[in-house]
Design a protein around this motif. Structure first.
Motif, PDB file in Angstrom:
ATOM      1  N   ILE A  60      50.309  51.375  69.433  1.00 12.78           N
ATOM      2  CA  ILE A  60      49.228  51.651  70.250  1.00 12.78           C
ATOM      3  C   ILE A  60      48.015  52.188  69.402  1.00 12.78           C
ATOM      4  O   ILE A  60      46.852  51.752  69.574  1.00 12.78           O
ATOM      5  CB  ILE A  60      49.627  52.703  71.328  1.00 12.78           C
ATOM      6  CG1 ILE A  60      50.495  52.078  72.206  1.00 12.78           C
ATOM      7  CG2 ILE A  60      48.555  53.243  71.926  1.00 12.78           C
ATOM      8  CD1 ILE A  60      50.999  53.249  73.450  1.00 12.78           C
ATOM      9  N   ALA A  61      48.400  53.062  68.403  1.00  9.69           N
ATOM     10  CA  ALA A  61      47.198  53.453  67.551  1.00  9.69           C
ATOM     11  C   ALA A  61      46.653  52.489  66.775  1.00  9.69           C
ATOM     12  O   ALA A  61      45.242  52.485  66.586  1.00  9.69           O
ATOM     13  CB  ALA A  61      47.732  54.421  66.352  1.00  9.69           C
ATOM     14  N   LEU A  62      47.452  51.501  65.969  1.00  8.88           N
ATOM     15  CA  LEU A  62      46.862  50.306  65.501  1.00  8.88           C
ATOM     16  C   LEU A  62      45.866  49.598  66.266  1.00  8.88           C
ATOM     17  O   LEU A  62      44.891  49.057  66.017  1.00  8.88           O
ATOM     18  CB  LEU A  62      47.998  49.535  65.062  1.00  8.88           C
ATOM     19  CG  LEU A  62      47.667  48.747  63.923  1.00  8.88           C
ATOM     20  CD1 LEU A  62      47.602  49.366  62.398  1.00  8.88           C
ATOM     21  CD2 LEU A  62      49.172  47.764  63.663  1.00  8.88           C
ATOM     22  N   LEU A  63      46.579  49.185  67.622  1.00  9.27           N
ATOM     23  CA  LEU A  63      45.570  48.464  68.482  1.00  9.27           C
ATOM     24  C   LEU A  63      44.345  49.183  68.908  1.00  9.27           C
ATOM     25  O   LEU A  63      43.286  48.352  68.876  1.00  9.27           O
ATOM     26  CB  LEU A  63      46.559  48.379  69.700  1.00  9.27           C
ATOM     27  CG  LEU A  63      46.442  47.042  70.597  1.00  9.27           C
ATOM     28  CD1 LEU A  63      46.669  45.880  69.581  1.00  9.27           C
ATOM     29  CD2 LEU A  63      47.416  47.006  71.537  1.00  9.27           C
ATOM     30  N   SER A  64      44.314  50.429  69.131  1.00  8.19           N
ATOM     31  CA  SER A  64      43.240  51.154  69.414  1.00  8.19           C
ATOM     32  C   SER A  64      42.275  51.082  68.371  1.00  8.19           C
ATOM     33  O   SER A  64      41.085  51.223  68.412  1.00  8.19           O
ATOM     34  CB  SER A  64      43.612  52.451  69.923  1.00  8.19           C
ATOM     35  OG  SER A  64      44.721  52.744  70.794  1.00  8.19           O
ATOM     36  N   THR A  65      42.853  51.362  67.150  1.00  5.25           N
ATOM     37  CA  THR A  65      41.972  51.460  66.025  1.00  5.25           C
ATOM     38  C   THR A  65      41.156  50.315  65.734  1.00  5.25           C
ATOM     39  O   THR A  65      39.862  50.275  65.681  1.00  5.25           O
ATOM     40  CB  THR A  65      42.785  51.652  64.773  1.00  5.25           C
ATOM     41  OG1 THR A  65      43.488  52.875  65.101  1.00  5.25           O
ATOM     42  CG2 THR A  65      41.697  52.044  63.688  1.00  5.25           C
ATOM     43  N   ALA A  66      41.716  48.953  65.888  1.00  3.18           N
ATOM     44  CA  ALA A  66      41.406  47.692  65.780  1.00  3.18           C
ATOM     45  C   ALA A  66      40.264  47.417  66.706  1.00  3.18           C
ATOM     46  O   ALA A  66      38.875  47.062  66.462  1.00  3.18           O
ATOM     47  CB  ALA A  66      42.230  46.829  65.887  1.00  3.18           C
ATOM     48  N   ILE A  67      40.416  47.771  68.001  1.00  2.00           N
ATOM     49  CA  ILE A  67      39.518  47.652  69.197  1.00  2.00           C
ATOM     50  C   ILE A  67      38.395  48.687  68.921  1.00  2.00           C
ATOM     51  O   ILE A  67      37.180  47.991  69.216  1.00  2.00           O
ATOM     52  CB  ILE A  67      40.161  47.668  70.597  1.00  2.00           C
ATOM     53  CG1 ILE A  67      41.197  46.751  70.507  1.00  2.00           C
ATOM     54  CG2 ILE A  67      39.036  47.831  71.749  1.00  2.00           C
ATOM     55  CD1 ILE A  67      42.078  47.043  71.905  1.00  2.00           C
ATOM     56  N   CYS A  68      38.595  49.651  68.697  1.00  2.00           N
ATOM     57  CA  CYS A  68      37.373  50.342  68.161  1.00  2.00           C
ATOM     58  C   CYS A  68      36.478  50.046  67.060  1.00  2.00           C
ATOM     59  O   CYS A  68      35.097  49.992  67.444  1.00  2.00           O
ATOM     60  CB  CYS A  68      37.855  51.885  67.678  1.00  2.00           C
ATOM     61  SG  CYS A  68      38.331  53.199  69.033  1.00  2.00           S
ATOM     62  N   LEU A  69      37.004  49.604  66.033  1.00  2.00           N
ATOM     63  CA  LEU A  69      36.490  48.974  65.202  1.00  2.00           C
ATOM     64  C   LEU A  69      35.479  47.649  65.467  1.00  2.00           C
ATOM     65  O   LEU A  69      34.454  47.492  65.093  1.00  2.00           O
ATOM     66  CB  LEU A  69      37.422  48.578  63.881  1.00  2.00           C
ATOM     67  CG  LEU A  69      36.791  47.912  62.438  1.00  2.00           C
ATOM     68  CD1 LEU A  69      35.743  48.972  61.952  1.00  2.00           C
ATOM     69  CD2 LEU A  69      37.959  47.499  61.545  1.00  2.00           C
ATOM     70  N   LEU A  70      36.156  46.702  66.251  1.00  2.00           N
ATOM     71  CA  LEU A  70      35.443  45.677  66.511  1.00  2.00           C
ATOM     72  C   LEU A  70      34.358  46.095  67.764  1.00  2.00           C
ATOM     73  O   LEU A  70      33.207  45.539  67.595  1.00  2.00           O
ATOM     74  CB  LEU A  70      36.495  44.741  67.587  1.00  2.00           C
ATOM     75  CG  LEU A  70      37.489  43.986  66.818  1.00  2.00           C
ATOM     76  CD1 LEU A  70      38.244  43.120  67.440  1.00  2.00           C
ATOM     77  CD2 LEU A  70      36.417  43.027  65.857  1.00  2.00           C
ATOM     78  N   LEU A  71      34.553  46.983  68.475  1.00  2.00           N
ATOM     79  CA  LEU A  71      33.317  47.311  69.201  1.00  2.00           C
ATOM     80  C   LEU A  71      32.403  48.415  68.508  1.00  2.00           C
ATOM     81  O   LEU A  71      31.124  48.063  68.960  1.00  2.00           O
ATOM     82  CB  LEU A  71      33.924  48.343  70.436  1.00  2.00           C
ATOM     83  CG  LEU A  71      34.758  47.655  71.317  1.00  2.00           C
ATOM     84  CD1 LEU A  71      35.280  48.461  72.529  1.00  2.00           C
ATOM     85  CD2 LEU A  71      33.872  46.606  72.143  1.00  2.00           C
ATOM     86  N   ALA A  72      32.927  49.132  67.659  1.00  2.00           N
ATOM     87  CA  ALA A  72      31.868  50.012  67.160  1.00  2.00           C
ATOM     88  C   ALA A  72      30.876  49.478  66.035  1.00  2.00           C
ATOM     89  O   ALA A  72      29.897  49.767  65.697  1.00  2.00           O
ATOM     90  CB  ALA A  72      32.597  51.203  66.401  1.00  2.00           C
ATOM     91  N   TYR A  73      31.658  48.367  65.064  1.00  2.00           N
ATOM     92  CA  TYR A  73      30.759  48.067  64.167  1.00  2.00           C
ATOM     93  C   TYR A  73      29.610  47.396  64.414  1.00  2.00           C
ATOM     94  O   TYR A  73      28.388  47.826  64.019  1.00  2.00           O
ATOM     95  CB  TYR A  73      31.862  46.792  63.218  1.00  2.00           C
ATOM     96  CG  TYR A  73      31.102  46.562  61.962  1.00  2.00           C
ATOM     97  CD1 TYR A  73      31.657  47.366  60.867  1.00  2.00           C
ATOM     98  CD2 TYR A  73      30.032  45.832  61.781  1.00  2.00           C
ATOM     99  CE1 TYR A  73      31.226  47.114  59.704  1.00  2.00           C
ATOM    100  CE2 TYR A  73      29.754  45.654  60.295  1.00  2.00           C
ATOM    101  CZ  TYR A  73      30.083  46.183  59.301  1.00  2.00           C
ATOM    102  OH  TYR A  73      29.478  45.961  58.203  1.00  2.00           O
TER     103      TYR A  73
END
Lengths: 265, 269
Positions: A60-73
């Protein structure tokens, strides 16, 4: 001003409130209920009962981090292209939800995603029916909501410090916008990305309550388990806390190998 | 970097992100005006949950506790952290790095591990010295996670400060305290202030560490909300969120406007 004396109270403080508690966790993790030395709590913590929870939390943490990165960049990149006054306003807009209480932010998603909640109602009008709460996706959405600003800000900070001359030089040498991004901006933004990943992954891997309120029965996370088990079995709880702490430290060390420490602070 | 106007796609993207951030809060605030008991089914406009909120002794005393802890923790952490930062600076490189790393432990270790470890400490000490967890243990725990932020904010200022101005103040007739008070603290004040502000907001926001160190009787806003969410949820929670949101919004907008004015004034000079 030139003596070390002023730091003595804090050094004593750290000894009592930082070092001793960590040692106590270590000691409790290797004892049974009678207080005698025993590897049993550690064995239990590594057993099949908790292994699944641990892996699921990391997933879950990995998935959330990846999505955060995609949205935030992209957000961080767009921020650098705005006027300073607009930058301030947009940063403020992104930060404001962070100042709400952590629990209230989860609660907001709970009412939004609930059966007959706002999302359900809106989609029903379009003829779409479904359940939106009580699954892993809802947990990930909640997590992304909680920690998205932690990803935007470090990336933006690092990106905005990129020397404008480098970009101009690249343009003068014939790079188009995409090439400038790929060859100059992206490589130089990596330290920000790394500290963003750290700042999102660490809290989302160890958080509790998000999965309890938004997830299903299978979506228990390690934080929830530690919270529950501490009521009945402090030894296994300590063992699980120690494992979590060590995993996080290993993660931080790996991330440090990629980037420089300065960017994290 | 070139500051050209953002394209349509970029604008739509940012708008979607803003929607993602604000729709949940909007829905939550909207539902605070619901006259029904349910937080999802709309039954008509009413302010009764706001009334219920102000009449709830539990929530009002919890709010008082949250503010009291946040004020005390941020003040004490600021004193402890500023003194520590100055002292640590005088160590040689290696011991200084060790102290700073230990100081950062509460920041990098997961909240839950810190909460659990402090609970172990306090319950152990409680048996030893016959006390129970409550206000004091929560305050101590909050100071624990606040001090590192103060140290981190003061240290860079300290490094940039010219040490000679302290000696100059002494030469010009200040005693040690005056020189410290008038010169050193003045130089460090932006770092001290931002450390205190961060401490205050972290203390207000904390749930996990308070949850583990509060004992049985003590409650602040976070732990009350925690309980309400586990039991039956009433629109009082929404009313509370709405008020908190509006307060925070006002404070942040005011700070922002003030800062911009200060910048403009500085630019004119």
């Amino acid at each position: 001003m030139k003596s070390k004396k002023l730091s003595i109270p804090y050094i004593l403080w750290m000894l009592v409130f930082t070092m001793i508690p960590i040692v106590m966790i270590g000691l409790t993790a290797f004892r049974d209920k009678s207080g005698a030395f025993s590897p049993e709590p550690m064995m239990k913590a590594f057993g099949t009962e908790y292994r699944g929870v641990l892996l699921h939390s990391l997933w879950i943490a990995l998935l959330s981090t990846a999505i955060c990165l995609l949205l935030a960049y992209p957000v961080a990149y767009l921020l650098t292209r705005m006027k300073p006054s607009t930058q301030n306003t947009v940063q403020l807009i992104i930060m404001i939800p962070m100042w709400m209480n952590f629990l209230l932010r989860i609660y907001a998603w709970k009412i939004l995603l609930q059966k007959d909640g706002a999302l359900d109602m809106a989609l029903s009008l379009l003829g779409i029916h479904g359940t939106y709460i009580g699954n892993t996706a809802a947990v990930v959405v909640g997590m992304v909501y909680e920690y998205l600003p932690f990803m935007v800000l470090p990336i933006f900070t690092v990106m905005s410090k990129i020397d404008g001359n480098l970009i101009e030089a690249a343009q003068d040498l014939g790079s188009n916008d995409f090439a400038v991004f790929r060859k100059v901006i992206f490589p130089l933004s990596i330290p920000g990305v790394i500290s963003g990943i750290t700042m999102v992954f660490v809290p989302s891997a160890s958080t509790f309550l998000v999965a309890e309120h938004l997830g299903g029965i299978d979506d228990k996370m390690i934080g929830d388990v530690i919270d529950q088990i501490f009521l009945t079995d402090q030894n296994v709880g300590s063992a699980l806390s120690m494992i979590l702490m060590i995993l996080i430290l290993v993660f931080l060390i790996i991330m440090n190998l990629f980037g420089d420490e300065e960017a994290i602070a | 970097m070139r500051k050209n106007k953002l394209g349509v796609v970029s604008k739509i993207y940012l708008a979607l992100i803003f929607l993602f951030l604000y729709i949940p809060i909007g829905v939550m605030i909207f539902m605070s005006f619901n006259s029904g008991r349910n937080v999802t089914v709309w039954k008509g406009f009413s302010l009764k949950w706001y009334d219920a909120l102000f009449k709830s002794k539990e929530l009002m005393s919890a709010l008082g506790n949250t503010l009291l802890i946040a004020v005390l923790a941020s003040l004490l952490a600021t004193v402890l952290g500023t003194a520590a930062a100055i002292g640590i600076q005088n160590f040689k490189n290696k011991p200084r790095a060790v102290i700073q790393n230990i100081s950062n432990l509460p920041i990098i270790s997961p909240d839950i591990v810190m909460g659990v470890s402090l609970m172990l400490l306090f319950s152990f000490l409680g048996v030893l010295f016959h006390f129970q967890m409550g206000f004091v243990t929560v305050l101590l725990s909050h100071i624990c996670f606040c001090v590192p932020f103060v140290v981190l904010n003061v240290t860079p200022r300290l490094r940039r400060m010219d040490r000679n101005i302290y000696d100059a103040a002494l030469d010009l007739g200040c005693n040690q305290w005056q020189a410290f008070y008038k010169v050193v603290l003045h130089e460090l004040s932006p770092g001290i202030f931002s450390g205190m502000l961060i401490s205050f907001t972290y203390s207000m926001d904390d749930v996990v560490i308070t949850h583990f160190t509060r004992g049985v009787k003590f409650h602040n806003l976070s732990t009350r909300i925690f309980e309400m969410l586990r039991k039956e949820v009433r629109p009082t929670v929404n009313a509370l969120s709405a008020l908190l949101f509006v307060t925070i919004l006002l404070i942040l907008v005011l700070i922002n406007v003030y800062e911009r004015r200060a910048e403009k004034r500085a630019a004119k000079r």
